[in-house]
Design a protein around this motif. Structure first.
Motif, short mmCIF file in Angstrom:
data_model
loop_
_atom_site.label_atom_id
_atom_site.label_comp_id
_atom_site.label_asym_id
_atom_site.label_seq_id
_atom_site.Cartn_x
_atom_site.Cartn_y
_atom_site.Cartn_z
N ASP A 167 0.70 -1.00 -0.03
CA ASP A 167 0.10 -0.14 -0.29
C ASP A 167 0.70 1.18 -0.29
O ASP A 167 0.59 2.01 -0.72
CB ASP A 167 -1.00 0.13 1.05
N MET A 178 3.27 5.67 -6.85
CA MET A 178 2.66 6.43 -7.40
C MET A 178 1.95 7.66 -7.86
O MET A 178 2.40 7.99 -8.67
CB MET A 178 1.89 5.41 -8.36
N TYR A 179 1.54 7.51 -6.47
CA TYR A 179 0.29 9.14 -7.29
C TYR A 179 0.90 10.63 -7.67
O TYR A 179 1.11 11.12 -9.08
CB TYR A 179 0.04 9.71 -5.51
N PRO A 180 2.94 10.80 -6.84
CA PRO A 180 3.44 11.72 -7.24
C PRO A 180 4.22 11.62 -8.65
O PRO A 180 3.52 13.16 -9.00
CB PRO A 180 4.27 12.24 -6.47
N TRP A 181 3.94 10.16 -9.08
CA TRP A 181 4.36 10.48 -10.61
C TRP A 181 2.84 10.51 -11.69
O TRP A 181 3.54 11.46 -12.58
CB TRP A 181 5.04 9.07 -10.74
N ALA A 182 1.97 10.27 -11.28
CA ALA A 182 0.61 10.24 -12.07
C ALA A 182 0.69 12.20 -12.23
O ALA A 182 0.22 12.72 -13.04
CB ALA A 182 -0.22 9.60 -11.29
N VAL A 183 1.09 12.40 -10.97
CA VAL A 183 0.84 14.57 -11.82
C VAL A 183 2.06 15.21 -11.45
O VAL A 183 1.34 15.99 -12.65
CB VAL A 183 1.09 14.85 -9.70
N ASN A 184 2.99 14.46 -12.02
CA ASN A 184 3.77 15.23 -12.63
C ASN A 184 4.09 14.39 -13.75
O ASN A 184 5.45 14.35 -14.87
CB ASN A 184 5.33 15.11 -12.16
N VAL A 220 2.27 1.83 -3.27
CA VAL A 220 1.30 2.38 -4.73
C VAL A 220 1.41 4.19 -4.05
O VAL A 220 0.63 4.70 -5.46
CB VAL A 220 0.64 1.59 -4.36
N ILE A 221 1.55 4.24 -2.73
CA ILE A 221 1.65 5.61 -2.42
C ILE A 221 2.30 6.48 -3.66
O ILE A 221 2.55 7.54 -3.77
CB ILE A 221 1.56 5.93 -1.30
#
Length: 123
Positions: free
Chosen positions: A76, A82-88, A79-80
């Motif tokens: 878990d 991955m969020y900054p990667w998705a934003v940038n 996976v967190i």
């Protein structure tokens, strides 16, 4: 012009903390003093999830339960990331995409290793 951090600048924060702690302590004190004090048999019995307590709370639990819980938290948290990667995503370009594929492949290898070791088997 340099900004100086003076102790007087922290007064609103300190005041808010004092008010918050005072509210909590005051509320607990007032409810303890003016609240009802009727101790009945039902109020003194232990209660959890509506089920009567059976046996000792110190019975051994299978290590598999803890292992699954730790693995869940581990994946878990991964996976967190991955969020900054998705934003940038657009700013990172192709190199960011390759790095994320490497990261996800590493996670997948770890998951395959866990499955091969039988860490998620409950038998």
């Amino acid at each position: 012009m340099e900004l100086q951090s003076l102790p007087v600048n922290f007064l609103p924060i300190i005041f808010q903390m004092i008010v918050a702690v005072g509210f909590v302590v005051g509320t607990m004190f007032v409810t303890h003093k003016i609240g009802p004090k009727r101790a009945t048999k039902d109020k003194l019995t232990p209660f959890e999830s509506g089920i009567e307590v059976v046996g000792n709370a110190r019975t051994p639990i299978s290590i598999k339960y803890f292992l699954v819980a730790i693995l869940f938290v581990l994946f878990d948290v991964e996976v967190i990331f991955m969020y900054p990667w998705a934003v940038n995503f657009k700013a990172l370009g192709g190199s960011g995409m390759i790095e994320m594929f490497i990261f996800m492949a590493t996670l997948l290898l770890g998951f395959i290793y866990i499955i091969k070791k039988g860490a998620l088997d409950w038998d």
